[in-house]
Design an enzyme around this catalytic site. Sequence first.
Site, PDB file in Angstrom:
ATOM      1  N   ILE A  12      24.518  34.262  12.833  1.00 26.10           N
ATOM      2  CA  ILE A  12      25.120  34.515  14.752  1.00 26.10           C
ATOM      3  C   ILE A  12      23.727  34.859  14.392  1.00 26.10           C
ATOM      4  CG2 ILE A  12      26.095  35.729  16.273  1.00 26.10           C
ATOM      5  CD1 ILE A  12      28.297  36.063  14.525  1.00 26.10           C
ATOM      6  N   GLU A 124      38.695  41.924  16.446  1.00 33.32           N
ATOM      7  CA  GLU A 124      39.214  42.487  14.884  1.00 33.32           C
ATOM      8  C   GLU A 124      39.158  43.759  15.583  1.00 33.32           C
ATOM      9  OE1 GLU A 124      38.250  40.842  10.918  1.00 33.32           O
ATOM     10  OE2 GLU A 124      37.327  39.328  12.032  1.00 33.32           O
ATOM     11  N   ALA A 150      37.798  47.990  10.058  1.00 34.78           N
ATOM     12  CA  ALA A 150      37.525  49.169  10.079  1.00 34.78           C
ATOM     13  C   ALA A 150      36.029  50.393  10.399  1.00 34.78           C
ATOM     14  CB  ALA A 150      38.380  50.370   9.501  1.00 34.78           C
ATOM     15  N   LYS A 152      33.341  48.230  11.193  1.00 33.62           N
ATOM     16  CA  LYS A 152      33.133  48.139  12.512  1.00 33.62           C
ATOM     17  C   LYS A 152      33.438  48.666  13.943  1.00 33.62           C
ATOM     18  CE  LYS A 152      30.684  44.964  13.851  1.00 33.62           C
ATOM     19  NZ  LYS A 152      29.493  44.903  13.893  1.00 33.62           N
ATOM     20  N   ARG A 272      46.205  36.839   2.591  1.00 33.12           N
ATOM     21  CA  ARG A 272      45.237  37.793   2.102  1.00 33.12           C
ATOM     22  C   ARG A 272      45.970  38.745   2.620  1.00 33.12           C
ATOM     23  NH1 ARG A 272      41.076  37.528   7.072  1.00 33.12           N
ATOM     24  NH2 ARG A 272      39.991  35.909   5.402  1.00 33.12           N
TER      25      ARG A 272
HETATM   26  P1  NAD Z   1      25.998  36.943   8.371  1.00 30.58           P
HETATM   27  O1  NAD Z   1      27.172  37.738   7.115  1.00 30.58           O
HETATM   28  O2  NAD Z   1      26.833  35.214   8.461  1.00 30.58           O
HETATM   29  O3  NAD Z   1      25.114  37.517   8.414  1.00 30.58           O
HETATM   30  C1  NAD Z   1      24.576  38.569   8.152  1.00 30.58           C
HETATM   31  C2  NAD Z   1      23.360  39.800   8.598  1.00 30.58           C
HETATM   32  O4  NAD Z   1      22.816  41.042   8.169  1.00 30.58           O
HETATM   33  C3  NAD Z   1      22.720  38.938   6.802  1.00 30.58           C
HETATM   34  O5  NAD Z   1      21.730  38.194   6.888  1.00 30.58           O
HETATM   35  C4  NAD Z   1      22.056  39.747   6.015  1.00 30.58           C
HETATM   36  O6  NAD Z   1      21.375  39.252   4.887  1.00 30.58           O
HETATM   37  C5  NAD Z   1      21.909  40.960   7.200  1.00 30.58           C
HETATM   38  N1  NAD Z   1      22.333  42.523   6.175  1.00 30.58           N
HETATM   39  C6  NAD Z   1      23.181  42.739   5.575  1.00 30.58           C
HETATM   40  N2  NAD Z   1      22.742  44.022   5.169  1.00 30.58           N
HETATM   41  C7  NAD Z   1      21.703  44.550   5.711  1.00 30.58           C
HETATM   42  C8  NAD Z   1      21.327  45.418   5.990  1.00 30.58           C
HETATM   43  N3  NAD Z   1      21.000  46.365   4.540  1.00 30.58           N
HETATM   44  N4  NAD Z   1      20.130  46.030   6.482  1.00 30.58           N
HETATM   45  C9  NAD Z   1      19.988  44.340   6.653  1.00 30.58           C
HETATM   46  N5  NAD Z   1      20.332  42.793   7.095  1.00 30.58           N
HETATM   47  C10 NAD Z   1      20.839  43.590   6.191  1.00 30.58           C
HETATM   48  O7  NAD Z   1      27.110  37.882   9.561  1.00 30.58           O
HETATM   49  P2  NAD Z   1      27.875  36.836  11.469  1.00 30.58           P
HETATM   50  O8  NAD Z   1      28.563  36.163  10.645  1.00 30.58           O
HETATM   51  O9  NAD Z   1      26.421  36.620  11.703  1.00 30.58           O
HETATM   52  O10 NAD Z   1      27.788  38.140  11.856  1.00 30.58           O
HETATM   53  C11 NAD Z   1      26.510  39.085  12.557  1.00 30.58           C
HETATM   54  C12 NAD Z   1      27.408  39.850  13.111  1.00 30.58           C
HETATM   55  O11 NAD Z   1      28.324  39.489  14.214  1.00 30.58           O
HETATM   56  C13 NAD Z   1      27.795  40.957  12.612  1.00 30.58           C
HETATM   57  O12 NAD Z   1      27.704  42.505  13.065  1.00 30.58           O
HETATM   58  C14 NAD Z   1      29.248  40.975  12.854  1.00 30.58           C
HETATM   59  O13 NAD Z   1      30.339  41.987  12.150  1.00 30.58           O
HETATM   60  C15 NAD Z   1      29.467  40.446  14.144  1.00 30.58           C
HETATM   61  N6  NAD Z   1      30.492  39.176  14.674  1.00 30.58           N
HETATM   62  C16 NAD Z   1      30.687  38.052  13.664  1.00 30.58           C
HETATM   63  C17 NAD Z   1      31.425  37.403  14.428  1.00 30.58           C
HETATM   64  C18 NAD Z   1      32.101  35.871  13.809  1.00 30.58           C
HETATM   65  O14 NAD Z   1      33.417  35.201  13.413  1.00 30.58           O
HETATM   66  N7  NAD Z   1      31.086  35.798  12.573  1.00 30.58           N
HETATM   67  C19 NAD Z   1      32.170  37.405  15.278  1.00 30.58           C
HETATM   68  C20 NAD Z   1      31.747  38.417  16.490  1.00 30.58           C
HETATM   69  C21 NAD Z   1      31.342  39.032  15.687  1.00 30.58           C
HETATM   70  P1  TYD Z   2      37.419  34.107   8.183  1.00 32.89           P
HETATM   71  O1  TYD Z   2      36.619  32.685   8.809  1.00 32.89           O
HETATM   72  O2  TYD Z   2      37.285  34.538   6.714  1.00 32.89           O
HETATM   73  O3  TYD Z   2      37.543  34.956   9.539  1.00 32.89           O
HETATM   74  P2  TYD Z   2      38.166  36.027  10.207  1.00 32.89           P
HETATM   75  O4  TYD Z   2      39.591  36.739   8.628  1.00 32.89           O
HETATM   76  O5  TYD Z   2      37.341  37.229   9.876  1.00 32.89           O
HETATM   77  O6  TYD Z   2      39.322  35.645  10.859  1.00 32.89           O
HETATM   78  O7  TYD Z   2      39.042  33.268   8.466  1.00 32.89           O
HETATM   79  C1  TYD Z   2      39.115  32.874   9.150  1.00 32.89           C
HETATM   80  C2  TYD Z   2      41.082  32.671   8.928  1.00 32.89           C
HETATM   81  O8  TYD Z   2      41.841  31.914   8.145  1.00 32.89           O
HETATM   82  C3  TYD Z   2      42.346  33.961   8.621  1.00 32.89           C
HETATM   83  O9  TYD Z   2      42.791  33.762   9.489  1.00 32.89           O
HETATM   84  C4  TYD Z   2      41.792  33.881   7.365  1.00 32.89           C
HETATM   85  C5  TYD Z   2      41.778  32.328   6.770  1.00 32.89           C
HETATM   86  N1  TYD Z   2      41.168  31.823   5.239  1.00 32.89           N
HETATM   87  C6  TYD Z   2      42.241  30.869   4.999  1.00 32.89           C
HETATM   88  O10 TYD Z   2      43.192  30.673   5.510  1.00 32.89           O
HETATM   89  N2  TYD Z   2      41.547  30.248   4.121  1.00 32.89           N
HETATM   90  C7  TYD Z   2      40.603  30.925   3.337  1.00 32.89           C
HETATM   91  O11 TYD Z   2      40.230  29.832   2.312  1.00 32.89           O
HETATM   92  C8  TYD Z   2      39.816  31.322   4.828  1.00 32.89           C
HETATM   93  C9  TYD Z   2      38.219  31.885   3.974  1.00 32.89           C
HETATM   94  C10 TYD Z   2      40.038  31.979   6.008  1.00 32.89           C
END
Ligand code: NAD
Ligand code: TYD
Length: 334
Positions: A12, A124, A150, A152, A272
């Site tokens: 993101i 979450e 937890a 976050k 899970r």
């Molecule tokens: P991601 O795992 O793809 O990226 C995380 C980034 O943080 C990576 O580039 C990693 O190298 C960097 N990082 C990790 N530890 C670090 C540290 N100690 N110092 C500096 N950099 C560090 O995550 P994402 O999916 O892009 O999520 C980004 C943010 O958005 C997170 O805070 C996550 O909680 C939040 N978020 C994600 C989702 C989702 O669906 N992916 C939804 C809502 C909120």
């Molecule tokens: P995920 O992308 O890990 O996001 P989150 O758990 O943060 O919502 O998973 C999305 C949903 O998909 C979640 O309900 C768990 C499920 N899931 C599977 O069924 N199989 C898989 O291999 C993975 C990675 C997730």
Amino acid sequence: MKLLVTGGAGFIGSEFIRYWMQHHHEDKITNLDLLTYAGNLENLKEVEENPNYNFVKGDICDRDLVFDLVKDVDLVVHFAAESHVDRSVLDSSAFLRTNILGTQTLLDAVKEYGKRFHHVSTDEVFGSLQLDDPAFDESTPYAPRNPYSASKAASDHLVRSYHITHGIKMTISNCSNNYGPYHFPEKMIPLFISNLMEDKTVPVYGDGDQIRDWIYVTDHVRGIEAVIEKGKIGETYCLGGKDAEVTNLELTKTMIKLLGKSEDLIEFVKDRPGHDRRYAINYAKAQKELGWEPLVGLEEGIQNTIDWFESHKEWADRCRSGEYQEYYNKQYHS
Ligand code: NAD
Ligand code: TYD
């Protein structure tokens, strides 16, 4: 404006940097990222030559580095985190360190220099909904149920406490599940697309009846932009997808249909532990106060994502093999 973006090499954060540099030409961005397994500088190829963009490899827990960088900017946009629930089930140490202590380090620096802070968080933290519960909104009590959520939740509480206790200028966004280009291929949607493209089976946890509210990553980034530009200091905004509440099984069948594959590739695997049943977001506050709403519907967004993965096969292969670290060494150490 000068921005410090943390975690900008992730899924993101990199979309935010690409988007921001396209829409805010005057602004300067420093990206602080540790380049863990999830950080990939390939995601930022299109901005790396831009003189307004600067990359620093480092840890948000490194106090001296963080204070140095925060001193020099107007706004911190905080994405850096350990983000994968399944990894937090295996070992939560890195989650507590980065998500809680890393956030605290940034908050101390923001407090010291009086800078604006936007904290990117997740839905979450609110826990798990039953089928007939109303969707999460800004008044929903926190009830996280796995080590990721937890950690976050703890970071959100810290951010709010620094506002109340120390008067820092903060906002928080709590967003639902993101998907789209550059999504790390161990999360569900990119994993399933990658597997289906190779006619491999897709591992659906449990009965596949869990529900998520999926948002296309660009809609999330537009939401963060709206909070930065129009959000009220001290406030939280919930961001969610466009009519995109589906079960994992329905979503899997949509991906199979769009890729023209067989439903025989669905494999039900062990669930899970503590699997949250349902997430859903009511984004009425963001719509009313910021004029924001998600624009990309689920099927359109999934089709875009499939198209992107079909044209970026090497990117996904390199992520999976860890080969992208070589790109970093080549780019910065040769
Ligand atoms: P991601 O795992 O793809 O990226 C995380 C980034 O943080 C990576 O580039 C990693 O190298 C960097 N990082 C990790 N530890 C670090 C540290 N100690 N110092 C500096 N950099 C560090 O995550 P994402 O999916 O892009 O999520 C980004 C943010 O958005 C997170 O805070 C996550 O909680 C939040 N978020 C994600 C989702 C989702 O669906 N992916 C939804 C809502 C909120
Ligand atoms: P995920 O992308 O890990 O996001 P989150 O758990 O943060 O919502 O998973 C999305 C949903 O998909 C979640 O309900 C768990 C499920 N899931 C599977 O069924 N199989 C898989 O291999 C993975 C990675 C997730």
